[in-house]
Scaffold this motif. Structure first.
Motif, PDB file in Angstrom:
ATOM      1  N   TRP A 279       0.816  -1.219   0.000  1.00  0.00           N
ATOM      2  CA  TRP A 279       0.000   0.000   0.000  1.00  0.00           C
ATOM      3  C   TRP A 279       0.847   1.265   0.000  1.00  0.00           C
ATOM      4  O   TRP A 279       0.358   2.348  -0.294  1.00  0.00           O
ATOM      5  CB  TRP A 279      -0.943   0.024   1.202  1.00  0.00           C
ATOM      6  CG  TRP A 279      -2.088  -0.924   1.052  1.00  0.00           C
ATOM      7  CD1 TRP A 279      -2.345  -2.015   1.822  1.00  0.00           C
ATOM      8  CD2 TRP A 279      -3.138  -0.879   0.072  1.00  0.00           C
ATOM      9  NE1 TRP A 279      -3.479  -2.656   1.383  1.00  0.00           N
ATOM     10  CE2 TRP A 279      -3.980  -1.979   0.316  1.00  0.00           C
ATOM     11  CE3 TRP A 279      -3.436  -0.021  -0.992  1.00  0.00           C
ATOM     12  CZ2 TRP A 279      -5.102  -2.237  -0.461  1.00  0.00           C
ATOM     13  CZ3 TRP A 279      -4.555  -0.281  -1.760  1.00  0.00           C
ATOM     14  CH2 TRP A 279      -5.370  -1.372  -1.496  1.00  0.00           C
ATOM     15  N   SER A 280       2.142   1.125   0.406  1.00  0.00           N
ATOM     16  CA  SER A 280       2.990   2.318   0.473  1.00  0.00           C
ATOM     17  C   SER A 280       3.552   2.674  -0.898  1.00  0.00           C
ATOM     18  O   SER A 280       4.093   3.747  -1.099  1.00  0.00           O
ATOM     19  CB  SER A 280       4.147   2.067   1.433  1.00  0.00           C
ATOM     20  OG  SER A 280       5.058   1.156   0.850  1.00  0.00           O
TER      21      SER A 280
ATOM     22  N   LEU B 259      -5.825   4.244  -6.441  1.00  0.00           N
ATOM     23  CA  LEU B 259      -5.995   2.900  -5.910  1.00  0.00           C
ATOM     24  C   LEU B 259      -6.652   2.921  -4.537  1.00  0.00           C
ATOM     25  O   LEU B 259      -6.423   3.816  -3.740  1.00  0.00           O
ATOM     26  CB  LEU B 259      -4.615   2.272  -5.790  1.00  0.00           C
ATOM     27  CG  LEU B 259      -4.590   0.777  -5.802  1.00  0.00           C
ATOM     28  CD1 LEU B 259      -4.862   0.291  -7.216  1.00  0.00           C
ATOM     29  CD2 LEU B 259      -3.237   0.316  -5.339  1.00  0.00           C
ATOM     30  N   GLY B 260      -7.442   1.915  -4.257  1.00  0.00           N
ATOM     31  CA  GLY B 260      -8.035   1.830  -2.935  1.00  0.00           C
ATOM     32  C   GLY B 260      -8.496   0.416  -2.658  1.00  0.00           C
ATOM     33  O   GLY B 260      -8.310  -0.479  -3.481  1.00  0.00           O
ATOM     34  N   ALA B 261      -9.080   0.217  -1.482  1.00  0.00           N
ATOM     35  CA  ALA B 261      -9.590  -1.107  -1.145  1.00  0.00           C
ATOM     36  C   ALA B 261     -10.743  -1.424  -2.076  1.00  0.00           C
ATOM     37  O   ALA B 261     -11.556  -0.558  -2.386  1.00  0.00           O
ATOM     38  CB  ALA B 261     -10.047  -1.132   0.301  1.00  0.00           C
ATOM     39  N   SER B 262     -10.818  -2.685  -2.535  1.00  0.00           N
ATOM     40  CA  SER B 262     -11.908  -3.015  -3.446  1.00  0.00           C
ATOM     41  C   SER B 262     -13.028  -3.765  -2.719  1.00  0.00           C
ATOM     42  O   SER B 262     -13.958  -4.234  -3.340  1.00  0.00           O
ATOM     43  CB  SER B 262     -11.387  -3.809  -4.638  1.00  0.00           C
ATOM     44  OG  SER B 262     -10.625  -4.892  -4.162  1.00  0.00           O
TER      45      SER B 262
ATOM     46  N   ILE C 109      -5.305   4.014   3.975  1.00  0.00           N
ATOM     47  CA  ILE C 109      -4.925   2.681   4.456  1.00  0.00           C
ATOM     48  C   ILE C 109      -3.534   2.749   5.083  1.00  0.00           C
ATOM     49  O   ILE C 109      -3.307   2.244   6.183  1.00  0.00           O
ATOM     50  CB  ILE C 109      -4.992   1.645   3.312  1.00  0.00           C
ATOM     51  CG1 ILE C 109      -6.428   1.546   2.790  1.00  0.00           C
ATOM     52  CG2 ILE C 109      -4.506   0.270   3.780  1.00  0.00           C
ATOM     53  CD1 ILE C 109      -6.609   0.702   1.546  1.00  0.00           C
ATOM     54  N   VAL C 110      -2.589   3.432   4.393  1.00  0.00           N
ATOM     55  CA  VAL C 110      -1.231   3.583   4.948  1.00  0.00           C
ATOM     56  C   VAL C 110      -1.293   4.357   6.271  1.00  0.00           C
ATOM     57  O   VAL C 110      -0.612   3.997   7.234  1.00  0.00           O
ATOM     58  CB  VAL C 110      -0.297   4.288   3.934  1.00  0.00           C
ATOM     59  CG1 VAL C 110       1.059   4.605   4.569  1.00  0.00           C
ATOM     60  CG2 VAL C 110      -0.092   3.416   2.710  1.00  0.00           C
TER      61      VAL C 110
END
Ligand SMILES: *[C@@H]1O[C@H](CO)[C@@H](O)[C@H](O)[C@H]1NC(C)=O
Length: 250
Positions: A82-83, A90-93, A117-118
């Motif tokens: 994620w970094s 981009l993101g969580a799906s 998220i990071v």
């Protein structure tokens, strides 16, 4: 003054979601040790400071055990995959409700983006005082059992390096999404178009082009979203099975 019922429902839902997240945190998060708590054995080595590594290490210290977190990248790579800076959004799906890698996470949206998220991974790392227990720039190349001087049972050495200390247990949290893997295609040198990996989609212009996507899993679905947004002329997917694609259709 009147409030629209729909926005009232929305606010109530958000409020309930936040309350639930607080409750989960209170009930399920182990208490972070204070910086001067003496952590006891067993000592655990966690390999990889991504989402899984950081949450595992937080659980280990939260239960009073000592941990060392090994990360091959620098401080910038806290958060693992994620970094990695990517240009497309981009993101969580999956919904954040199901994306609860540690009970201490607090989401503010249904589908959190990469930066958020990071931030959550970093917050867990900081709140559980893992900073002094993380070795950045340290690639783990070997894990070897050794006869211990202090313990009756065999212990583990990382990279045969005694200065890291001996470990009772190892948690491998290197994930399945490491370095980019791009197979070589026969005669690809002769191909006049561009060949890109799914991580490089942000860097290409797909407008008016005919695009072939190779693969049918999650990244292929992301690529399909890309070609449709980029207004490609035609998109063909070559997939071994329809598993990933039919999941996406749900
Ligand atoms: C790791 O290596 C990078 C680049 O080589 C360096 O900038 C950084 O200070 C090092 N240490 C940490 C903790 O990131």
């Amino acid at each position: 003054m009147s409030t629209k019922p729909s926005s009232l429902i929305y606010v109530t839902l958000i409020w309930a979601y936040n309350l639930l997240q607080c409750l989960l945190d209170e009930l399920l998060s182990p208490t972070p040790p204070s910086p001067n708590t003496k952590l006891r054995n067993p000592r655990i080595a966690v390999i990889g400071a991504g989402l899984t590594g950081v949450s595992s290490a937080a659980h280990v210290v939260g239960h009073g055990f000592d941990v060392t977190l090994f990360e091959s990248g620098s401080r910038d790579q806290l958060g693992g995959i994620w970094s990695v800076a990517r240009e497309h959004d981009l993101g969580a799906s999956i919904n954040s409700f199901m994306y609860r890698f540690h009970p201490h996470v607090r989401w503010e949206s249904g589908y959190p983006k990469q930066r958020i998220i990071v931030d959550q991974i970093t917050a867990i790392w900081e709140d559980y005082n893992l900073e002094g227990k993380t070795r950045f720039n340290t690639s783990v190349t070997s894990v070897t059992p050794v006869k211990s001087k202090t313990q009756p049972r065999p212990m583990w050495l990382i990279n045969n390096e005694k200065s890291f200390g001996e470990f009772d247990g190892i948690i491998a949290a290197v994930g399945a999404c490491g370095d980019v893997k791009k197979p070589h295609l026969d005669d690809e040198e002769k191909f006049k178009g561009e060949i890109v990996h799914s991580t490089e989609l942000g860097e290409v212009d797909g407008k008016g082009k005919r695009i072939i996507i190779i693969g049918g899993e999650a990244s292929a679905v992301e690529a399909l979203e890309f070609t449709s947004k980029a207004k490609a002329k035609e998109t063909i997917i070559l997939a071994r099975s329809e598993r990933g694609l039919s999941l996406a259709a749900l």
